[in-house]
Design a protein around this motif. Structure first.
Motif, PDB file in Angstrom:
ATOM      1  N   THR A 240       3.571  -0.158  -5.521  1.00  0.00           N
ATOM      2  CA  THR A 240       2.214   0.607  -5.015  1.00  0.00           C
ATOM      3  C   THR A 240       1.481  -0.047  -5.436  1.00  0.00           C
ATOM      4  O   THR A 240       1.431   0.114  -6.697  1.00  0.00           O
TER       5      THR A 240
ATOM      6  N   GLU B 266     -11.429   1.814  -3.469  1.00  0.00           N
ATOM      7  CA  GLU B 266      -9.943   1.772  -4.060  1.00  0.00           C
ATOM      8  C   GLU B 266     -10.181  -0.383  -4.259  1.00  0.00           C
ATOM      9  O   GLU B 266      -9.569  -0.750  -5.463  1.00  0.00           O
TER      10      GLU B 266
ATOM     11  N   ASP C  54      -1.105   2.199  -6.135  1.00  0.00           N
ATOM     12  CA  ASP C  54      -1.487   3.450  -6.614  1.00  0.00           C
ATOM     13  C   ASP C  54       0.006   3.210  -7.814  1.00  0.00           C
ATOM     14  O   ASP C  54      -0.580   3.676  -8.468  1.00  0.00           O
TER      15      ASP C  54
ATOM     16  N   SER D  59      -2.186   3.562 -11.261  1.00  0.00           N
ATOM     17  CA  SER D  59      -1.835   4.525 -12.515  1.00  0.00           C
ATOM     18  C   SER D  59      -1.084   4.614 -13.703  1.00  0.00           C
ATOM     19  O   SER D  59      -0.864   5.107 -14.601  1.00  0.00           O
TER      20      SER D  59
ATOM     21  N   ARG E 152      -3.480   8.324   1.678  1.00  0.00           N
ATOM     22  CA  ARG E 152      -2.542   8.085   1.446  1.00  0.00           C
ATOM     23  C   ARG E 152      -1.535   9.031   1.012  1.00  0.00           C
ATOM     24  O   ARG E 152      -1.759   9.745   1.392  1.00  0.00           O
TER      25      ARG E 152
ATOM     26  N   TYR F 241       0.717  -1.259   0.235  1.00  0.00           N
ATOM     27  CA  TYR F 241      -0.511   0.211   0.163  1.00  0.00           C
ATOM     28  C   TYR F 241       0.832   1.197   0.383  1.00  0.00           C
ATOM     29  O   TYR F 241       0.293   2.378  -0.154  1.00  0.00           O
TER      30      TYR F 241
END
Length: 569
Positions: A257, A293, A259, A263, A451, A238
């Motif tokens: 990660t 998420e 994210d 992305s 975040r 995370y």
């Protein structure tokens, strides 16, 4: 962002007595027609983060004068949404009607039942039977109801369907060995629990894995075994802090990660159909995933791939709405592997005891765990600064940046604000000429709620504040600095979740109140790898918190939706 739209919104805000500085946030929420929409419905201002209900009411009176009152339907509509959004900040994806009505009465809404009924009629709020459709036979008057905003309802429905898609689309691999298992299912594993996880993941499209800090090696072993067999396997943490620790086990190219994965900044990238181009994904720190998420993540995993969600069930839940990991465990819809690998050393022993509801003194011959009793907040701040600046670095040979302070909240005499002010004065004094910050300040950047990016200020320029974070340099736009950057020598338990440092100083304030829970203590105590100092100002409240419920309850629907889908076959 359209400068004219911001200027127009600022004029309306000032006319109603609100700060013009909110204009940028208003335009981000309402769009380029923000000025016109505010004139038509001033209570839309309540959709901007940080605006209190009384401030929204004052703005409406400033624009409308006597033409508005507490029962105005525009106010009622905004308050229903606001109460449910506030509940989401506490983790709930839905509320019982009685709780929603009570909260609305607290804002002096004359007829909460009518307001909620109108919101349901308009489709703003959805109604659910708490136990699922199976309870319809009991009669509507006997069936508990839940009320929720459509965004969270849709997320939980989509997430449940995504889990079942992975289970149903999984067909294994051609060329499986004897017993229907692929050859890599029998790969050498560092522990029996790792071997069990590898076997479970070889045979199912969805697996949950639970364990403490040492158990993180098990999904790492799974990814290594799968990659050795030629599968496109990745492990996602995370936080960047967690990713770096993971990369030491699986290699830089296999560690990402969450994210970065979504992305496209890291990991395998996307296939032609938009799904992630992989065969197996192990997600560590899964309790940190909010329902939204998790939905985005699961929707990105392709049919036929394997998804492993791994985490510590005793740790703090997500900062956002939902309790995905706990609900998936409770629903029992897929294989679960429970690690039998204990966390080592005195810190591991202490944390394990806390997880079971016991606060036990542990043997720490090398001062791995030290408890520092304090009598009042002033002493707590003084001793914390002393530990970070002197005692811990000198005793354990760690630099100041490797010592992290964790406390319960931002406010109060021993919150992050007070502790960071004292730590800055001692460790990096300066005038704060860049919006309160100086080069060398430790900070945390929170680009979106939940975040947290630790970093160090390196300077400033006309466009914003320059930081050096774990994943690289970051430029925070000038207009976002005040809202998204805080000093970071001290952080909250939620901000520290998913990260570890060589040493941690955990401050337990006497006024922590409901913030002090077993899951907070468990998470905070586990942040130090080599050393843990506990600045103990809560006396018996700490023992009571550990012995009490693991965490404040959250009202969610995911487990019920998963059970409904199971019953439907």
């Amino acid at each position: 962002m359209d400068a004219e739209a911001v200027a127009a919104a600022a004029r309306v805000l000032v006319e109603g007595g609100a700060p013009g500085e909110l204009a940028g946030d208003v335009v981000r929420v309402l769009g380029e027609r923000a000025a016109a929409e505010l004139r038509e419905d001033p209570w839309l201002l309540l959709g901007v983060g940080g605006v209190r209900v009384e401030q929204g009411d004052a703005f409406a009176r400033g624009l409308l004068g006597g033409a508005c009152g507490p029962g105005d339907e525009r106010r009622a509509r905004a308050l229903v949404a606001r109460v449910l959004e506030d509940a989401a900040l506490r983790g709930h994806t839905a509320l019982p009607p009685a709780d929603l009505h009570a909260a609305l009465r607290g804002h002096a809404l004359p007829d909460p039942e009518a307001a909620v009924g109108a919101a349901v009629t308009d489709g703003q709020v959805l109604v659910f039977r708490e136990g699922g459709d199976d309870e319809e036979e009991a009669g509507d008057e006997d069936v508990p109801l839940l009320l929720g905003l459509d965004r969270y309802a849709m997320a939980e429905e989509s997430l449940a369907e995504g889990f079942f898609r992975l289970l149903r689309s999984f067909e294994g691999e051609p060329g499986d060995g004897d017993g229907g298992e692929p050859d890599w299912a029998r790969a050498a594993a560092p522990t029996p629990s790792a071997a069990e996880l590898i076997k479970a993941a070889a045979g199912s499209g969805l697996v949950v894995h639970s364990g403490g800090e040492a158990a993180r090696a098990e999904p790492a072993a799974l990814v290594a075994a799968a990659r050795a067999a030629g599968l496109r396997a990745y492990a996602a943490a995370y936080t960047e802090n967690g990713r770096r620790r993971l990369a030491a086990a699986v290699g830089e190219d296999a560690a990402v990660t969450v994210d970065g994965l979504l992305s496209g900044a890291g990991g395998p990238g996307r296939a032609a159909d938009g799904s992630l181009d992989l065969d197996l994904l192990a997600v560590l720190d899964a309790p940190q995933l909010s329902v939204e998420e998790a939905t985005t993540l699961v929707e990105s995993v392709p049919d036929g791939a394997r998804l492993v969600l791994s985490g510590d069930p005793h740790a703090l839940w997500s900062a956002g709405a939902g309790r995905v990991f706990a609900d998936l465990l409770a629903a029992r819809v897929c294989p679960r592997v429970v690690s039998r690998t204990p966390d080592p050393g005195p810190i591991g022993e202490l944390v394990s005891c806390v997880g079971e509801g016991e606060l036990t003194a542990v043997e720490a011959p090398d001062k791995e765990v030290v408890v520092v009793p304090v009598r009042d907040p002033r002493e707590a701040v003084h001793r914390t600064v002393q530990l970070v600046a002197d005692s811990v670095p000198r005793a354990f040979g760690v630099e100041g940046a490797q010592v992290q302070v964790v406390t319960t909240g931002h406010g109060g005499p021993v919150g992050t604000r007070a502790l960071n002010a004292a730590l800055k004065e001692r460790l990096n004094p300066g005038p704060g000429r860049f919006g309160g910050f100086d080069p060398g300040d430790r900070v945390v950047h929170v680009p979106v709620p939940g975040r947290t990016l630790p970093g160090t200020v390196t300077g400033a320029e006309p466009d914003g504040l320059r930081l050096e974070c774990e994943q690289g340099p970051v430029l925070v736009p000038r207009e976002d600095v005040a809202a998204t950057v805080r000093h970071g020598w001290a952080v909250t338990g939620h901000q520290a979740a998913g990260m570890r440092w060589p040493a941690a100083v955990v401050v337990v304030p006497g006024d922590a109140g409901p913030l002090l829970t077993r899951s907070w203590v468990y998470t905070a105590f586990g942040r130090g790898e080599r050393h843990l100092s506990v600045v103990q100002g809560a006396d018996q409240h700490l023992t009571q918190a550990v012995a009490g419920p693991p965490a404040a309850e959250r009202t969610t629907r995911l487990a019920a939706v998963l059970r409904e889908l199971t019953a439907q076959g």
